[in-house]
Scaffold this motif. Structure first.
Motif, PDB file in Angstrom:
ATOM      1  N   ASP A 259     -64.683 -42.485 -35.740  1.00  0.00           N
ATOM      2  CA  ASP A 259     -65.422 -43.419 -36.396  1.00  0.00           C
ATOM      3  C   ASP A 259     -64.647 -44.794 -36.668  1.00  0.00           C
ATOM      4  O   ASP A 259     -63.347 -44.669 -36.868  1.00  0.00           O
ATOM      5  CB  ASP A 259     -65.869 -43.105 -37.797  1.00  0.00           C
ATOM      6  N   TYR A 261     -64.275 -48.155 -39.195  1.00  0.00           N
ATOM      7  CA  TYR A 261     -65.033 -48.595 -40.628  1.00  0.00           C
ATOM      8  C   TYR A 261     -64.528 -49.967 -40.754  1.00  0.00           C
ATOM      9  O   TYR A 261     -63.236 -50.251 -40.535  1.00  0.00           O
ATOM     10  CB  TYR A 261     -64.274 -47.850 -41.675  1.00  0.00           C
ATOM     11  N   GLU A 263     -63.265 -52.645 -43.083  1.00  0.00           N
ATOM     12  CA  GLU A 263     -62.604 -52.487 -44.360  1.00  0.00           C
ATOM     13  C   GLU A 263     -62.389 -54.013 -45.032  1.00  0.00           C
ATOM     14  O   GLU A 263     -62.113 -54.806 -44.126  1.00  0.00           O
ATOM     15  CB  GLU A 263     -61.088 -51.883 -44.160  1.00  0.00           C
ATOM     16  N   ARG A 307     -60.222 -44.148 -45.427  1.00  0.00           N
ATOM     17  CA  ARG A 307     -60.973 -43.679 -44.160  1.00  0.00           C
ATOM     18  C   ARG A 307     -59.964 -43.394 -43.092  1.00  0.00           C
ATOM     19  O   ARG A 307     -60.002 -42.169 -42.395  1.00  0.00           O
ATOM     20  CB  ARG A 307     -61.662 -44.653 -43.669  1.00  0.00           C
ATOM     21  N   ASN A 407     -72.819 -44.042 -37.720  1.00  0.00           N
ATOM     22  CA  ASN A 407     -71.086 -43.978 -37.493  1.00  0.00           C
ATOM     23  C   ASN A 407     -70.910 -43.976 -36.088  1.00  0.00           C
ATOM     24  O   ASN A 407     -69.674 -44.361 -35.457  1.00  0.00           O
ATOM     25  CB  ASN A 407     -70.655 -42.870 -38.137  1.00  0.00           C
ATOM     26  N   THR A 411     -69.373 -50.123 -35.952  1.00  0.00           N
ATOM     27  CA  THR A 411     -68.357 -49.887 -37.200  1.00  0.00           C
ATOM     28  C   THR A 411     -69.248 -49.974 -38.221  1.00  0.00           C
ATOM     29  O   THR A 411     -70.254 -50.635 -38.433  1.00  0.00           O
ATOM     30  CB  THR A 411     -67.693 -51.336 -37.194  1.00  0.00           C
ATOM     31  N   ALA A 414     -66.851 -49.874 -44.881  1.00  0.00           N
ATOM     32  CA  ALA A 414     -66.458 -48.771 -45.792  1.00  0.00           C
ATOM     33  C   ALA A 414     -66.736 -48.706 -47.137  1.00  0.00           C
ATOM     34  O   ALA A 414     -66.557 -47.752 -47.980  1.00  0.00           O
ATOM     35  CB  ALA A 414     -64.902 -49.111 -45.571  1.00  0.00           C
ATOM     36  N   HIS A 419     -71.398 -43.282 -45.295  1.00  0.00           N
ATOM     37  CA  HIS A 419     -70.822 -43.116 -44.166  1.00  0.00           C
ATOM     38  C   HIS A 419     -69.663 -42.173 -44.183  1.00  0.00           C
ATOM     39  O   HIS A 419     -68.764 -42.200 -43.252  1.00  0.00           O
ATOM     40  CB  HIS A 419     -70.399 -44.474 -43.594  1.00  0.00           C
ATOM     41  N   GLU A 420     -69.414 -41.403 -45.161  1.00  0.00           N
ATOM     42  CA  GLU A 420     -68.286 -40.489 -45.181  1.00  0.00           C
ATOM     43  C   GLU A 420     -68.512 -39.390 -44.370  1.00  0.00           C
ATOM     44  O   GLU A 420     -69.796 -38.959 -44.112  1.00  0.00           O
ATOM     45  CB  GLU A 420     -68.132 -39.948 -46.785  1.00  0.00           C
TER      46      GLU A 420
END
Length: 750
Positions: A259, A261, A263, A307, A407, A411, A414, A419-420
């Motif tokens: 994945d 992320y 940020e 992440r 995901n 992108t 975060a 999306h965890e």
């Protein structure tokens, strides 16, 4: 070094092609022997790979290697490998360490044999000495080879397409892209073979490297006796092996398991902070120095959020709430910038799946292979296996995390919850084997795990070929390996056929079109029709890439780190999606490119045809004259002499002497079973293709066949440096020889 007839139970033996056959008293002695012979045969290659895995290759390769070293440092490849080693079970750790001890034991002699260590290079004052391997080095090399195999940079492309052309346009470009890895593989069950035992055959498609990516080898001890294709620098036989009673092979599953992320980062008094779902949190951050041969060192800031490691800085961020005075006092407004972090399973789980490697060597049946692959992690593969008792296996092996579907597409922010990773992993799909089974990176058994897959052309063509005969033998498989029919040529040829005749085209264009219409759609090296098709295709690709309808996607690659650019460059994307682009108006819901309707596409094809016809450069030109092998080399071979190289012709594919063919004309094309990939619109030269070919015969292992480009040795000037290359070029195979009486013992004085 001395060579004698076999006179002892253990040691190093060679067959007529220089393939090492190793015999030892136990698996650990054998792992040591494998590491040692790899150092003897591939010292320069594994030194380069060790440095690439640790982000130190620019110190010997110069400025061109800085981009990779920066990525390797930022992605924490070496640190991840160390963590994975610490998490290994004791037995596997001992086995890996034995291999590393063997590498370190063989490197001094291997370096003396390899002229690259003594050749002068710009920026280096003295001869290079090989570096010492750590116990985690094989794991870092494995990760370095496969970190891009799940195609995470494609998420940057898909996001840009969705943002600039709309979400519906993403499907137009959903094809096997320029950075992807693929393979063919097929299993023919016992009732369809001439021997009454199963056959497994195929060819992995990778960038063609010199020395080759795969190392033919045999590993024998009282517990097992396996012949197969190893990866230099990594113990065992992970991908393609034949243990006598069972054999296995893989292709890339095209699964999405990594994945990206978006940020938001800022600098505080305590260092770098990242904005997550629970607010601003500290990051791990430090600076590393990349040494560069001939130039000043380069500083690389390594940042890791909650992440994962940051692999791309994307520019200034928006104005966001910085947290009030408590975040930094009255003058709390801080510079915020955006970045992209990478989350990948080995970094999270501290597991590369290395425990599967010794278990595979010990496998006697399909059930054993199946259990071993339950420990597999990276990369995610589709597997076929068969044994002498009639057992058959078709499954996916590897780790794919459970998380939000978005995901896998793009992108994801975060700082937004949802999306965890859940902490769970998708169950690997499997299917019962019923008849001939094919794997070729298509949307098949692995469909629930991925987003983009290869077009079905290779898989469908292999099935049709195999259905064409009631019985197959090992020797018959070369005809499948080398099939050059190009099904994806249809849409362009159909558009050409629909153009106006003499009233709308110049006489030269009409003649060229008629020549292409008569072409049999086979990308044979000697075909002038294939050359004409390829030239017109390339011109169509260039025109479409320059069309105003796609202008918003131009330049994406310039904004990204160099390592990600193959996934973001517009011309290659157009080239590999050409079939879809030429049919968007006839597929429901896909007429999503304003300005590129059927009429506009026909006009682009017409202009391309006229342009190629006007250049009048194709008289007598054959596909093999254009489609030439361009292997990757870390540095030019010290014994290469381009002036004396026979680059090979279509009729005489290449000569083998002290210097290897730098380029040779090749048949095949990206969507052929013989997948020798160029980048239409950029170059006709081939950089990716069959990195090996194999046929595993379950009736008799010595009836098996294989071949690699170049040869078994990576030492320039060695008799086995180039001896397999003529066979590889023409699609022939060499016999697998396992009778110890037909081998020659090789001794090295330590």
């Amino acid at each position: 070094m001395t060579r004698t007839a076999p006179n002892g139970p253990n040691g190093l033996y060679r067959d007529a092609w220089g393939v090492p056959h190793l015999r030892a008293g136990d698996p650990y002695e054998l792992a040591f022997a494998q590491g040692r012979v790899t150092a003897l045969d591939r010292a320069w290659q594994i030194e380069v790979e060790r440095r690439r895995a640790t982000g130190t290759s620019a110190a010997i390769l110069g400025p061109d290697a800085v981009a990779w070293d920066r990525f390797a440092r930022q992605a924490r490849l070496a640190d991840t490998a160390e963590r994975c080693l610490r998490a290994l079970d004791d037995d596997t750790a001992r086995w890996v360490s034995a291999y590393v001890d063997g590498v370190n034991g063989g490197l001094p002699e291997g370096a003396r044999r390899a002229p690259e260590f003594t050749a002068s290079r710009e920026g280096m004052a003295a001869a290079l000495a090989p570096g010492r391997w750590e116990a985690w080095t094989p794991m870092a090399i494995w990760l370095s080879h496969h970190i891009l195999f799940a195609h995470f940079p494609a998420k940057l492309w898909r996001e840009a397409v969705a943002d600039r052309l709309g979400p519906e346009a993403v499907a137009v470009f959903a094809a096997d892209g320029p950075g992807s890895g693929g393979s063919n593989g097929w299993l023919i069950p016992a009732d369809r073979t001439t021997t009454g035992a199963a056959l497994i055959a195929g060819d992995p498609h990778r960038f063609i490297e010199d020395p080759g990516f795969y190392q033919q080898i045999r590993l024998a001890c009282p517990e097992f006796d396996v012949v197969g294709l190893a990866v230099p620098g990594v113990p065992g036989i992970p991908h393609f092996g034949h243990a006598g009673s069972v054999a296995w092979a893989i292709t890339n599953a095209m699964a999405d398991c990594q994945d990206l992320y978006r940020e938001r980062l800022r600098r505080g008094d305590g260092g770098v902070e990242a904005l997550g779902p629970d607010g601003w949190r500290p990051c791990a951050a430090h600076v590393e120095i990349v040494e560069v041969a001939g130039e000043a060192p380069v500083e690389v800031e390594v940042v890791e959020t909650g992440r994962g490691p940051v692999v791309m800085h994307a520019g200034p961020g928006p104005e966001v709430d910085q947290g009030g005075p408590a975040a930094g006092g009255p003058d709390h407004v801080r510079h915020v910038w955006e970045a992209v972090s990478l989350r990948y399973p080995p970094r999270v789980r501290h597991d590369l799946g290395f425990a599967a490697l010794p278990a595979l060597l010990r496998a006697k049946t399909v059930a054993d292979v199946d259990r071993a692959l339950d420990r597999w992690a990276e990369p995610v593969n589709v597997v076929l296996a068969a044994d002498t008792c009639g057992g058959l296996l078709h499954r996916v092996a590897g780790v794919v995390p459970d998380r939000h579907p978005d995901n896998g597409l793009r992108t994801v922010p975060a700082w937004e919850p949802g999306h965890e990773w859940s902490g769970g992993y998708a169950p690997p799909p499997r299917r019962p084997v019923s008849g001939i089974t094919v794997m070729a990176n298509e949307r098949g058994i692995a469909a629930p795990l991925g987003v983009e897959f290869a077009p079905r052309h290779r898989a469908d063509r292999i099935r049709r070929l195999l259905d064409g005969s009631p019985r197959w033998s090992a020797g018959d498989m070369a005809a499948v390996h080398t099939d050059t029919l190009l099904p994806s040529a249809g849409p362009l040829l159909d558009l050409l056929a629909g153009l106006d005749g003499l009233d709308g085209l110049s006489p030269e264009a009409v003649r060229l079109r008629d020549r292409m219409s008569a072409w049999d759609r086979r990308m044979d090296a000697g075909s002038t029709g294939a050359a004409a098709y390829a030239e017109v295709r390339a011109e169509v690709v260039r025109r479409l890439a320059a069309h105003p309808a796609l202008a918003c996607l131009s330049g994406l690659d310039a904004e990204a780190p160099e390592v990600f650019r193959p996934w973001l460059a517009l011309t290659p994307r157009v080239a590999y999606a050409l079939e879809s682009l030429l049919t968007t108006d006839v597929l429901p819901g896909l007429n999503v490119l304003p300005g590129l309707d059927r009429e506009a596409l026909a006009e682009q094809v017409r202009a391309a045809l006229e342009d190629v016809a006007a250049r009048d450069e194709l008289t007598g030109v054959r596909w093999g004259d254009l489609h030439r092998l361009a292997p990757w080399r870390a540095v030019p071979s010290p014994v290469d002499n381009p002036a004396s190289v026979d680059a090979g012709s279509v009729d005489n594919p290449g000569s083998v002497d002290a210097a290897a063919p730098v380029e040779a004309g090749l048949p095949g094309d990206h969507d052929c079973v013989l997948s020798t990939s160029s980048v239409p619109g950029v170059t006709h030269h081939c950089a990716r293709g069959p990195a090996a070919r194999y046929v595993w015969d379950l009736a008799r292992r010595d009836g098996s066949l294989w071949i690699v480009p170049f040869g078994a040795s990576g030492v320039p000037g060695d008799p086995h440096w180039r001896d397999q290359h003529p066979l590889w070029l023409r699609g022939a195979l060499a016999p697998v020889i396992t009778d110890w009486d037909l081998l020659t013992e090789e001794r090295h004085d330590l």
